[in-house]
Design a protein around this motif. Sequence first.
Motif, short mmCIF file in Angstrom:
data_model
loop_
_atom_site.label_atom_id
_atom_site.label_comp_id
_atom_site.label_asym_id
_atom_site.label_seq_id
_atom_site.Cartn_x
_atom_site.Cartn_y
_atom_site.Cartn_z
N GLU A 288 0.47 4.13 3.03
CA GLU A 288 -0.14 3.57 2.91
C GLU A 288 -1.12 3.61 2.63
N ALA A 289 -1.89 4.90 4.11
CA ALA A 289 -3.41 5.44 3.83
C ALA A 289 -3.64 5.51 2.13
N ALA A 290 -3.01 6.35 1.53
CA ALA A 290 -3.09 6.73 0.31
C ALA A 290 -3.10 5.27 -1.00
N GLY A 291 -2.78 5.04 -0.28
CA GLY A 291 -2.06 3.85 -1.14
C GLY A 291 -4.03 3.02 -1.22
N LEU A 292 -3.90 2.95 0.27
CA LEU A 292 -5.84 2.26 -0.03
C LEU A 292 -6.51 2.56 -0.37
N TYR A 293 -6.82 4.00 0.41
CA TYR A 293 -8.15 5.16 -0.90
C TYR A 293 -7.24 5.48 -2.55
N GLY A 294 -6.27 5.25 -2.52
CA GLY A 294 -6.01 5.34 -4.57
C GLY A 294 -6.47 4.17 -5.06
N VAL A 295 -6.29 3.04 -4.40
CA VAL A 295 -6.87 1.84 -5.05
C VAL A 295 -8.50 1.91 -5.23
N SER A 296 -8.76 2.34 -3.79
CA SER A 296 -10.43 2.33 -3.93
C SER A 296 -10.54 3.40 -5.23
N ALA A 297 -10.42 4.45 -5.09
CA ALA A 297 -10.60 5.79 -6.18
C ALA A 297 -10.35 5.42 -7.83
N ASP A 298 -9.27 4.24 -7.36
CA ASP A 298 -8.85 4.04 -8.64
C ASP A 298 -9.98 2.88 -9.75
N LEU A 299 -10.29 1.86 -8.69
CA LEU A 299 -11.15 0.93 -9.07
C LEU A 299 -12.39 2.10 -9.84
N ALA A 300 -13.62 3.24 -8.96
CA ALA A 300 -14.08 4.25 -8.63
C ALA A 300 -14.21 4.64 -9.96
N PRO B 23 1.29 -1.30 -0.38
CA PRO B 23 -0.10 -0.01 0.14
C PRO B 23 0.63 0.91 0.10
N ALA B 24 2.17 1.32 0.26
CA ALA B 24 2.54 2.22 0.74
C ALA B 24 3.67 2.52 -1.04
N GLU B 25 3.72 2.01 -1.22
CA GLU B 25 4.01 1.88 -2.70
C GLU B 25 2.86 1.84 -4.17
N TYR B 26 2.31 1.98 -3.76
CA TYR B 26 1.10 2.00 -4.47
C TYR B 26 0.67 3.63 -4.09
N GLY B 27 0.75 4.11 -2.44
CA GLY B 27 0.46 5.21 -2.73
C GLY B 27 1.91 5.71 -3.04
N GLU B 28 3.12 6.15 -3.45
CA GLU B 28 3.57 6.71 -4.07
C GLU B 28 3.08 7.34 -5.66
N TYR B 29 2.94 6.55 -6.08
CA TYR B 29 2.99 6.01 -7.29
C TYR B 29 1.24 7.12 -7.70
N ILE B 30 1.04 6.62 -6.92
CA ILE B 30 -0.69 8.05 -6.35
C ILE B 30 0.06 9.32 -6.78
N ASP C 136 -7.94 15.00 -3.39
CA ASP C 136 -8.20 14.10 -2.09
C ASP C 136 -7.13 13.20 -1.41
N ARG C 137 -6.04 12.85 -2.09
CA ARG C 137 -5.29 11.57 -2.52
C ARG C 137 -4.12 12.27 -1.94
N LEU C 138 -3.67 13.68 -1.66
CA LEU C 138 -2.66 14.37 -1.25
C LEU C 138 -2.88 14.70 0.04
N VAL C 139 -4.43 14.74 0.45
CA VAL C 139 -4.40 15.39 1.95
C VAL C 139 -4.47 13.93 2.68
N VAL C 140 -5.11 12.30 2.38
CA VAL C 140 -4.78 11.49 2.61
C VAL C 140 -3.04 11.30 2.62
N ALA C 141 -2.57 12.18 2.20
CA ALA C 141 -1.10 11.17 2.41
C ALA C 141 -0.60 12.23 3.19
N TYR C 142 -1.39 13.28 3.09
CA TYR C 142 0.07 14.19 4.10
C TYR C 142 -0.74 14.38 5.51
N LEU C 143 -2.24 13.13 5.73
CA LEU C 143 -2.68 13.52 7.24
C LEU C 143 -2.28 12.17 7.60
N LEU C 144 -2.74 11.37 6.76
CA LEU C 144 -2.78 9.14 6.83
C LEU C 144 -1.47 8.85 6.86
#
Length: 485
Positions: free
Chosen positions: A232-244, A33-40, A221-229
Motif C-alpha cells: 500500500e505504501a509502495a502504491g502511494l509512493y509509486g503514484v507520486s513517482a509516476d506523476l513526477a 493503493p496495494a493493487e497499484y503497488g503490485e503493478y509498480i 526506492d519503490r522496492l525498498v518502500v514495498a519491502y519496509l512499508l
Amino acid sequence: MLNRSVFMYLCAYMAPAAIGFLAVALYTHLLSPAEYGEYIIGMSVAGLVGALFFTWIRLSILRYQATSAAIDLRGTAIVTYGATTLVVAVLAPLLLLVLRPGMDARMLAAAIFMALTMSAFDIGQELRRAKLQPARFTLVAVLRSSLGFAFGFAAIKLGGGSLGLLVAVAASFLIGGLFKTGIGTGAPMQWIERDHIAQFVRYGLPLSIGGLSFALYSAGDRLVVAYLLGPEAAGLYGVSADLARQFIVILAASCASAAFPVVFRTLASEGPASARARLNENAELLLAVIAPVAVWLAVSADVFASVMLGPQFRAGVPLLLPLLVTARLFGAFNQFYLQLSFQIAERPLLQVLEDTLILVVGVVFMAVLAYEFGLVGAAIATVLTEATGLLIGWVLSRRAFAMPFPAARLVRVLAATVALAAAASGAKLMVGNSGLLALGAVFLAGALAYGGTAYALDIAHVRSSLTALLRPYLAGSRARALVRG
C-alpha cells in the motif's frame, strides 16, 4: 534548428505524457493503493531486466546512428536484440526461481514479457530519433500510449487487477512496436557488418553495468518502500513517482531527443566548439521546460490531488509529490545534460562509475530514512540522492567532455520560475486549495506569470522566435493597411 526540433519533440512527448497522466489518474480510481503497488513492483522488475540486458543496444544506436545519415544500423539492432532475447529466455527460469518466494510467478512472467516488449519498442524509437524522424517517432509514441490506456482500462474492468494491467501495457508496447511506420527512409536495409556489432559490444556493454546500477536505483526506492512499508505504501509512493516522471522526465527526454542527435552530428562535422554552442542552448532549454513544471507541481500538489486522484490517494500524495518533483528536477538535469558528456567523449566507464556511486548513496539514504521516517523519509532520501548524483555528475563530466554552464541564461530561468511560484501561491491563497476552480486558477496564474517573464527576458530565445515567426504576417498586415490607405 535546435529550437524547432525541441518543439517537434515536445509535441511528440506531450501527447503520450498527457495520456500517461490520465492513465495514472484513472488507475487511482480503479485500483487500491496495494493493487497499484503490485503493478509498480512488476514494472520495476521489468525495468531492471530491460536495463541489464538491452540498454547497451539502445545507447549504442544513439551514439553511432546519429553521426551520419548514411549509416544504417537497423540490421545490427535486430541481430543484437534477437541474440539478447535468447539469453533472457535461457536465464528467465533462474530469475523465476530467485524471485519466486517474494513475488507471484505470474507477475514475474508478466514483468519479463514487459521487459522484452518495452525494450524492442525503445530500440525502434531510438532508431527513428537518431535518424531525425520526429513525425514517425510521434506517431508510434502516441499509438503506443493510446493502446496502453485502452488495454489497461479494459484489463482492470474485466477483473484482471494489477496482473492484467501489467500484461495489457506490455501488449501495447508489442503492438506499437510492430506498427508499420518504417524505421528507415524506405531504402533497403544495409548489410550487417561485424564491425558494427563489435562497436556495439565495445561501447554499449560497459554501459549495461551502469544502466543496471541506474535501474536498481530508479526501481530500488519503490522496492525498498514495498519491502519496509508494504504494497500500500509502495502504491502511494509509486503514484507520486509516476506523476513526477510523467511531468518532469518525459519533458526532459523530449529536449534530449532533439538535442542529442544534433550535438553528435555537430561534433562530427563542425568540432567541439560548435557542439558546445549547441549544448549551451540545450542547457537553457532543458531547465526552461522542466523547472516551471516542477515548481508548479510542488506549489499546487494538494489542489492537484484533490481533483485528479482517487480518494484513497489524496492524503498521501500531496506530502510526497513536492519532494519527488524536486528530486526528478535534479535527476533530469544530470541524466539529460551532464551525462551526455560521457557519450560525447566515449567514456562509458565514467557513466558506470557515476551510476554505481548513485546506487550506493541511494541505498544508504533510502534504507535509513525510509525505515526511520516512513514514506516522507523515502521521498527525502530520493531528493538527497539526486542532489548528490548531480554533484557527482558535474565532477565526473569534467574528466570527459567539459559541459558548458550558461550561468546568465539559467539565472533568467530562475527569475521566471520564482515569478511562477509567487503567482501560483497567491492564487491558491485567494481561491483555496481544493476543487476544479482552484486548480484552474493556480494553473492560469502560474502560466501567465512564467510565460510573461520568459517573453520579457527572451528565455530560450522565445521572444526572438515568436517575432521571426510573426514577422511575415505583420509585414503583410502593414502592406494591406497601406494599400487601403
